[in-house]
Design a protein around this motif. Structure first.
Motif, PDB file in Angstrom:
ATOM      1  N   SER A 187       0.822  -1.211   0.000  1.00 40.25           N
ATOM      2  CA  SER A 187       0.000   0.000   0.000  1.00 40.25           C
ATOM      3  C   SER A 187       0.855   1.260   0.000  1.00 40.25           C
ATOM      4  O   SER A 187       1.922   1.297   0.619  1.00 40.25           O
ATOM      5  N   PRO A 188       0.378   2.321  -0.691  1.00 40.68           N
ATOM      6  CA  PRO A 188       1.113   3.595  -0.724  1.00 40.68           C
ATOM      7  C   PRO A 188       0.877   4.402   0.556  1.00 40.68           C
ATOM      8  O   PRO A 188      -0.032   4.094   1.330  1.00 40.68           O
ATOM      9  N   ASP A 209       1.476   2.956   3.989  1.00 43.43           N
ATOM     10  CA  ASP A 209       2.647   2.167   3.610  1.00 43.43           C
ATOM     11  C   ASP A 209       3.195   1.412   4.800  1.00 43.43           C
ATOM     12  O   ASP A 209       3.498   2.009   5.817  1.00 43.43           O
ATOM     13  N   SER A 210       3.323   0.065   4.637  1.00 50.08           N
ATOM     14  CA  SER A 210       2.912  -0.561   3.399  1.00 50.08           C
ATOM     15  C   SER A 210       1.980  -1.749   3.636  1.00 50.08           C
ATOM     16  O   SER A 210       1.216  -2.106   2.778  1.00 50.08           O
ATOM     17  N   SER A 230     -11.226  -0.358   6.341  1.00 47.91           N
ATOM     18  CA  SER A 230     -12.031   0.867   6.380  1.00 47.91           C
ATOM     19  C   SER A 230     -11.159   2.109   6.323  1.00 47.91           C
ATOM     20  O   SER A 230     -11.551   3.178   6.772  1.00 47.91           O
ATOM     21  N   ARG A 231      -9.941   1.986   5.768  1.00 48.58           N
ATOM     22  CA  ARG A 231      -9.020   3.112   5.777  1.00 48.58           C
ATOM     23  C   ARG A 231      -8.867   3.755   4.401  1.00 48.58           C
ATOM     24  O   ARG A 231      -7.998   4.590   4.187  1.00 48.58           O
ATOM     25  N   GLY A 232      -9.708   3.337   3.443  1.00 45.90           N
ATOM     26  CA  GLY A 232      -9.675   3.943   2.119  1.00 45.90           C
ATOM     27  C   GLY A 232      -8.634   3.353   1.195  1.00 45.90           C
ATOM     28  O   GLY A 232      -8.335   3.903   0.129  1.00 45.90           O
ATOM     29  N   ASP A 233      -8.079   2.218   1.573  1.00 38.37           N
ATOM     30  CA  ASP A 233      -7.058   1.565   0.746  1.00 38.37           C
ATOM     31  C   ASP A 233      -7.723   0.863  -0.445  1.00 38.37           C
ATOM     32  O   ASP A 233      -8.892   0.499  -0.392  1.00 38.37           O
ATOM     33  N   ASP A 234      -6.946   0.702  -1.513  1.00 37.07           N
ATOM     34  CA  ASP A 234      -7.400  -0.032  -2.696  1.00 37.07           C
ATOM     35  C   ASP A 234      -7.601  -1.507  -2.298  1.00 37.07           C
ATOM     36  O   ASP A 234      -6.693  -2.121  -1.745  1.00 37.07           O
ATOM     37  N   PRO A 235      -8.784  -2.090  -2.584  1.00 33.65           N
ATOM     38  CA  PRO A 235      -9.044  -3.490  -2.200  1.00 33.65           C
ATOM     39  C   PRO A 235      -7.993  -4.462  -2.742  1.00 33.65           C
ATOM     40  O   PRO A 235      -7.691  -5.462  -2.090  1.00 33.65           O
ATOM     41  N   GLU A 236      -7.414  -4.141  -3.909  1.00 39.22           N
ATOM     42  CA  GLU A 236      -6.365  -5.016  -4.469  1.00 39.22           C
ATOM     43  C   GLU A 236      -5.114  -5.014  -3.587  1.00 39.22           C
ATOM     44  O   GLU A 236      -4.484  -6.047  -3.386  1.00 39.22           O
ATOM     45  N   ASN A 237      -4.756  -3.824  -3.076  1.00 41.14           N
ATOM     46  CA  ASN A 237      -3.614  -3.729  -2.153  1.00 41.14           C
ATOM     47  C   ASN A 237      -3.892  -4.508  -0.874  1.00 41.14           C
ATOM     48  O   ASN A 237      -3.034  -5.235  -0.372  1.00 41.14           O
ATOM     49  N   LEU A 238      -5.095  -4.301  -0.373  1.00 37.86           N
ATOM     50  CA  LEU A 238      -5.487  -4.948   0.879  1.00 37.86           C
ATOM     51  C   LEU A 238      -5.412  -6.466   0.730  1.00 37.86           C
ATOM     52  O   LEU A 238      -4.882  -7.170   1.598  1.00 37.86           O
ATOM     53  N   ARG A 239      -5.923  -6.941  -0.377  1.00 39.36           N
ATOM     54  CA  ARG A 239      -5.930  -8.380  -0.640  1.00 39.36           C
ATOM     55  C   ARG A 239      -4.495  -8.931  -0.677  1.00 39.36           C
ATOM     56  O   ARG A 239      -4.186  -9.933  -0.060  1.00 39.36           O
TER      57      ARG A 239
END
Ligand SMILES: [Zn+2]
Length: 269
Positions: free
Chosen positions: A36-37, A41-42, A48-57
């Motif tokens: 995550s950016p 990061d990272s 629930s923090r607004g991260d891209d679901p792909e990053n989270l996954r």
């Protein structure tokens, strides 16, 4: 027993390496080793923090691979600073690792192997419990309200209801804000005194200059565990403070909402 910093496939985490824990894959995450950016990061694991679901996954897949849990078997709560310990089974497993929890509770308990109990923190104290005899696991998120209300004791009681004997239960209290950084107003000491009585004093230090208090939440949680019958030797406490190690952890206290979230997991093998 100690909680040791380890690293696997480039992902650092904290866990108990004692052989007694061998039947339960478990670990506490740091902010390192993910994709995550900034400002997440990272290794953000908060949905629930607004991260891209792909990053989270991808972060969940990396962390689960490092600690030996199954990213497709996560169970999560919507944490609300309660003392609710939610019993779960395979039927409660999230659709995918990035799916946010919706059930309002702050603890999870299961005796089903293969179910990965997942809780979140960013200063609050994460607690993992494991009974290698009855084969039962629990996880709890203890902010100061949870510590004051004794969520750690509620988790042990839930395990006892499933047939665990407290003297067999192992506990790991993970990275969280330490007394070095947890400065509070009088409400926090009052909350601890209301429930722990005179035993709370050991975890409260007045700061004469500011009129505030330094509070040891890890110590208070460990006290709750001892009060419910755990032996001191079975309680491992991670000394790392989230607020004074911002290169390793996120701190809600220091960074507010612009941060990612750490997780703690436990899964019966
Ligand atoms: Zn600190």
């Amino acid at each position: 027993m100690d909680i040791i910093r380890q690293q696997c496939h480039g992902v650092p985490f904290y866990a108990c390496t004692d052989p007694a824990w061998a039947g339960a894959a478990h670990g506490f995450s740091t902010r390192l080793g993910g994709v995550s950016p900034a400002p997440m990061d990272s290794l953000n694991l908060g949905a629930s923090r607004g991260d891209d679901p792909e990053n989270l996954r991808e972060n969940f897949i990396r962390f689960c691979a490092a600690v030996g849990t199954d990213a497709d078997a996560l169970v999560k709560n919507q944490q609300v600073h309660s003392t609710i310990i939610r019993p779960v089974t395979r039927a409660d497993v999230m659709e995918s690792p990035e799916t946010p929890g919706t059930f309002e509770a702050d603890g999870l308990i299961t005796d089903e192997p293969g179910v990965c109990l997942t809780i979140f923190s960013g200063d609050c104290i994460p607690i993992l419990l494991y009974d290698p005899v009855r084969r039962c696991a629990a996880a709890a998120h203890a902010g100061w309200r949870g510590a004051a209300a004794g969520i750690a004791a509620r988790a042990v009681e839930a395990m006892r209801d499933l047939g665990c004997r407290p003297e067999n239960i192992l506990a790991a209290i993970g990275p969280g804000i330490g007394p070095c950084c947890f400065e509070t107003h009088a409400d926090v000491p009052a909350g601890l005194r209301a429930s722990l009585g005179a035993e709370a004093e050991a975890f409260i230090r007045p700061l004469p200059k500011s009129g505030k208090f330094s509070v040891d939440l890890k110590g208070a949680n460990a006290r709750w565990l001892e009060r419910t019958g755990l032996t001191r030797e079975h309680i491992a406490v991670c000394p790392a403070c989230t607020a004074c190690n911002l290169d390793i952890f996120w701190s809600h206290r220091v960074q507010g909402g612009r941060r990612g979230s750490m997780a703690a997991m436990i899964q019966l093998l």
